[in-house]
Design an enzyme around this catalytic site. Sequence first.
Site, PDB file in Angstrom:
ATOM      1  N   GLY A   1      46.534  23.304  20.614  1.00  0.00           N
ATOM      2  CA  GLY A   1      47.661  22.875  21.028  1.00  0.00           C
ATOM      3  C   GLY A   1      48.899  23.658  20.991  1.00  0.00           C
ATOM      4  N   CYS A   2      48.645  24.749  20.742  1.00  0.00           N
ATOM      5  CA  CYS A   2      50.042  25.786  20.741  1.00  0.00           C
ATOM      6  C   CYS A   2      49.688  26.849  22.014  1.00  0.00           C
ATOM      7  CB  CYS A   2      49.903  26.788  19.421  1.00  0.00           C
ATOM      8  SG  CYS A   2      50.379  25.903  18.018  1.00  0.00           S
ATOM      9  N   GLN A   3      50.907  26.977  22.549  1.00  0.00           N
ATOM     10  CA  GLN A   3      50.916  27.696  23.818  1.00  0.00           C
ATOM     11  C   GLN A   3      50.607  29.350  23.370  1.00  0.00           C
ATOM     12  OE1 GLN A   3      54.847  27.845  25.546  1.00  0.00           O
ATOM     13  NE2 GLN A   3      54.380  29.411  27.024  1.00  0.00           N
ATOM     14  N   SER A   4      51.079  29.807  22.202  1.00  0.00           N
ATOM     15  CA  SER A   4      50.785  30.937  21.902  1.00  0.00           C
ATOM     16  C   SER A   4      49.943  31.077  20.562  1.00  0.00           C
ATOM     17  CB  SER A   4      52.200  31.727  21.308  1.00  0.00           C
ATOM     18  OG  SER A   4      52.843  30.677  20.313  1.00  0.00           O
TER      19      SER A   4
END
Length: 146
Positions: A50-53
Amino acid sequence: MTINEIQDEIIDTFSAFDDWMDRYSLLIDEGNSLPAMPEEDKNEKNLIDGCQSKVWFTAELQDAGDGQKRVIYHGDSDAILVKGIVALLIRVLSGHTPKEIVDADLYFIDDIQLREHLSPTRSNGLSAMLKQMRLFALAYQAVSEH
């Protein structure tokens, strides 16, 4: 220090700056002060969905020597700003009992207006990080009650 005392300290530090560029600099400084995470822990198993990075978290339950067991978190990110968020979350929650972490009201996030100054994907990532930290604490709480 209690979780709330640490949150109040962070709020005081951030409230000294009105400009969000200065607050971003504070976040970056927090990230730079984060202890290095062992490279072998930067793996798929520890990656936060769920994290972009890329964001990694690990947790361990340690005996604090006072009859209490405390959760110690380690984390890192490949994005400098996100690494600062990781550092803040670890600063607030690491070193506390599973129950304290599960019961914590993390009001500092709203008080310093962090979520509203993040892109929607970064905000979702923040929620995913918090969820994972609470899941670690819940698991350790369940284990320590048996």
